[in-house]
Design a protein around this motif. Structure first.
Motif, PDB file in Angstrom:
ATOM      1  N   GLN A 256     -20.023   7.737   2.008  1.00  0.00           N
ATOM      2  CA  GLN A 256     -19.173   8.024   3.164  1.00  0.00           C
ATOM      3  C   GLN A 256     -19.185   6.829   4.109  1.00  0.00           C
ATOM      4  O   GLN A 256     -20.237   6.258   4.394  1.00  0.00           O
ATOM      5  CB  GLN A 256     -19.718   9.280   3.875  1.00  0.00           C
TER       6      GLN A 256
ATOM      7  N   VAL B  64     -10.281   7.977  11.072  1.00  0.00           N
ATOM      8  CA  VAL B  64     -10.232   8.172   9.622  1.00  0.00           C
ATOM      9  C   VAL B  64     -11.634   7.970   9.048  1.00  0.00           C
ATOM     10  O   VAL B  64     -12.296   6.977   9.341  1.00  0.00           O
ATOM     11  CB  VAL B  64      -9.266   7.192   8.934  1.00  0.00           C
TER      12      VAL B  64
ATOM     13  N   LYS C 223     -13.762   8.056   5.336  1.00  0.00           N
ATOM     14  CA  LYS C 223     -13.504   7.998   3.898  1.00  0.00           C
ATOM     15  C   LYS C 223     -14.748   8.336   3.084  1.00  0.00           C
ATOM     16  O   LYS C 223     -15.855   7.941   3.454  1.00  0.00           O
ATOM     17  CB  LYS C 223     -13.007   6.593   3.523  1.00  0.00           C
ATOM     18  N   CYS C 224     -14.534   9.025   1.978  1.00  0.00           N
ATOM     19  CA  CYS C 224     -15.626   9.372   1.071  1.00  0.00           C
ATOM     20  C   CYS C 224     -15.225   9.045  -0.363  1.00  0.00           C
ATOM     21  O   CYS C 224     -14.045   9.170  -0.723  1.00  0.00           O
ATOM     22  CB  CYS C 224     -15.976  10.851   1.169  1.00  0.00           C
ATOM     23  N   THR C 225     -16.209   8.632  -1.135  1.00  0.00           N
ATOM     24  CA  THR C 225     -16.002   8.447  -2.568  1.00  0.00           C
ATOM     25  C   THR C 225     -17.018   9.310  -3.314  1.00  0.00           C
ATOM     26  O   THR C 225     -18.102   9.591  -2.809  1.00  0.00           O
ATOM     27  CB  THR C 225     -16.174   6.974  -2.983  1.00  0.00           C
TER      28      THR C 225
ATOM     29  N   TRP D 106     -15.003  19.480   4.126  1.00  0.00           N
ATOM     30  CA  TRP D 106     -15.475  18.661   5.245  1.00  0.00           C
ATOM     31  C   TRP D 106     -16.132  19.583   6.272  1.00  0.00           C
ATOM     32  O   TRP D 106     -15.583  20.629   6.624  1.00  0.00           O
ATOM     33  CB  TRP D 106     -14.315  17.921   5.910  1.00  0.00           C
TER      34      TRP D 106
ATOM     35  N   HIS E 282     -11.580   9.169  -4.438  1.00  0.00           N
ATOM     36  CA  HIS E 282     -11.905   9.132  -3.026  1.00  0.00           C
ATOM     37  C   HIS E 282     -11.015  10.099  -2.242  1.00  0.00           C
ATOM     38  O   HIS E 282      -9.920  10.465  -2.671  1.00  0.00           O
ATOM     39  CB  HIS E 282     -11.914   7.712  -2.440  1.00  0.00           C
TER      40      HIS E 282
ATOM     41  N   SER F  27     -10.244  11.429   2.072  1.00  0.00           N
ATOM     42  CA  SER F  27     -10.361  10.988   3.459  1.00  0.00           C
ATOM     43  C   SER F  27     -10.036  12.117   4.435  1.00  0.00           C
ATOM     44  O   SER F  27      -9.210  12.983   4.140  1.00  0.00           O
ATOM     45  CB  SER F  27      -9.398   9.827   3.737  1.00  0.00           C
TER      46      SER F  27
ATOM     47  N   HIS G 253      -8.574  12.749   8.233  1.00  0.00           N
ATOM     48  CA  HIS G 253      -7.784  12.110   9.280  1.00  0.00           C
ATOM     49  C   HIS G 253      -7.725  13.049  10.485  1.00  0.00           C
ATOM     50  O   HIS G 253      -7.349  14.220  10.337  1.00  0.00           O
ATOM     51  CB  HIS G 253      -6.352  11.849   8.791  1.00  0.00           C
TER      52      HIS G 253
ATOM     53  N   CYS H 223     -18.785  14.943   4.449  1.00  0.00           N
ATOM     54  CA  CYS H 223     -17.950  15.331   3.320  1.00  0.00           C
ATOM     55  C   CYS H 223     -18.861  15.822   2.197  1.00  0.00           C
ATOM     56  O   CYS H 223     -20.061  15.562   2.204  1.00  0.00           O
ATOM     57  CB  CYS H 223     -17.105  14.159   2.835  1.00  0.00           C
TER      58      CYS H 223
END
Lengths: 114, 115
Positions: free
Chosen positions: A6, A20, A22-24, A35, A72, A74, A76, A90
Motif C-alpha cells: 500500500q 488517492v 494505491k494497493c497492489t 477498504w 492493483h 485504488s 479515491h 486495503c
C-alpha cells in the motif's frame, strides 16, 4: 500466500482536494477488495469494497478502481474534509473459497488540512 | 444492534502477568478473528475461530498466546507471562460465515500496555 502493499504510507492534502491511495496484491485468486477506515482510538470500519467482476465502484465522495491485469486497486476520495483524516487499510482475499485469511496492507495515514 | 464488543478497552499489566481479552461477536455471527496492531503499524492476523474450533492460528506466536471460542460465552485471547513487546492494540472481528462469504466487522479494540 497473499501479500498486499500500500502506498503512500502517509498523505497530507488540503481540504477540498482529492486523495488517492494505491494497493497492489500478489495472489491472482483474490477477488474481493475491501477498504477500511480507522479513526484514532477506534476499530477499522468498512467504507467501500469491490469485487473482481467490477472495474469501478462509487459511493458519494469515495470510489474504488480495480485493475485485475496489473493486480492493483485504488481508493479515491474527492472533496476531502477534515473528518476524512484517518488511517486507511486495503485488503485482498478470495471470497469464493470457504475460508481465506484476510491480509491487510500496511495502512495509509491521511491528514486533511483545513 | 450491538456490534462486536471487546473488553476491556484498556488493560495494564506488569511483565510476567497474564492478560485476557474478550470478544463477543455480532449477533448472528459465528466466526471470530483476532488481529494485533503494534503502534504505527498495520493489522496482523493472529487467529481465526469458529465455535469450539480453531480454524487457522498461523499468525499466533507459538508460545504464551492462546485463543478459544467456547460454545457459550465470548472468544478469549489469552497472553501468559506478558512482555513489553506484547503492548499493542488487539482487535477482534466477526463474520456471519466463513470469510469467503462475508465481510469482517471489527470491534473497537483492546489496548494492552505492559509495564
Amino acid at each position: 500466500g497473499e501479500n498486499v502493499e500500500q502506498h503512500p504510507s502517509t498523505l497530507s492534502v488540503q481540504e477540498g482536494d482529492s486523495a488517492v491511495i494505491k494497493c497492489t496484491y500478489s495472489d491472482s485468486a483474490s477477488n474481493y477488495f475491501p477498504w477500511y477506515k480507522q479513526e484514532l482510538g477506534k476499530g477499522p470500519q468498512l467504507i467501500i469494497d469491490i469485487r473482481s467482476n467490477v472495474g469501478e465502484k462509487k459511493d458519494q465522495r469515495i470510489a474504488v478502481t480495480l485493475n485485475k491485469t496489473a493486480k492493483h486497486f485504488s481508493l479515491h476520495i474527492t472533496e476531502t474534509q477534515p473528518e476524512d483524516s484517518a488511517v486507511y487499510f486495503c485488503a485482498a482475499y478470495n471470497a469464493k473459497t470457504s475460508y481465506d485469511k484476510v491480509i491487510f496492507g500496511p495502512g495509509t495515514s491521511l491528514s486533511v488540512i483545513p | 444492534n450491538a456490534g462486536v464488543m471487546q473488553n476491556p478497552r484498556h488493560l495494564v499489566r506488569r511483565r510476567g502477568q497474564e492478560a485476557r481479552l474478550r470478544c463477543s461477536p455480532m449477533k448472528g455471527h459465528s466466526h471470530v478473528y483476532w488481529y494485533r496492531q503494534l503502534p504505527e503499524e498495520g493489522l496482523k492476523f493472529m487467529v481465526y475461530l469458529q465455535k469450539e474450533n480453531i480454524i487457522d492460528e498461523s499468525g499466533m506466536p507459538k508460545e504464551r498466546f492462546s485463543a478459544e471460542f467456547p460454545k457459550e460465552g465470548p472468544s478469549i485471547l489469552r497472553i501468559q507471562q506478558v512482555v513489553r513487546g506484547d503492548s499493542a492494540a488487539y482487535f477482534c472481528a466477526s463474520s456471519r460465515g466463513a470469510t469467503g462469504a462475508n465481510v469482517l466487522t471489527f470491534g473497537a479494540g483492546s489496548r494492552l500496555t505492559v509495564l
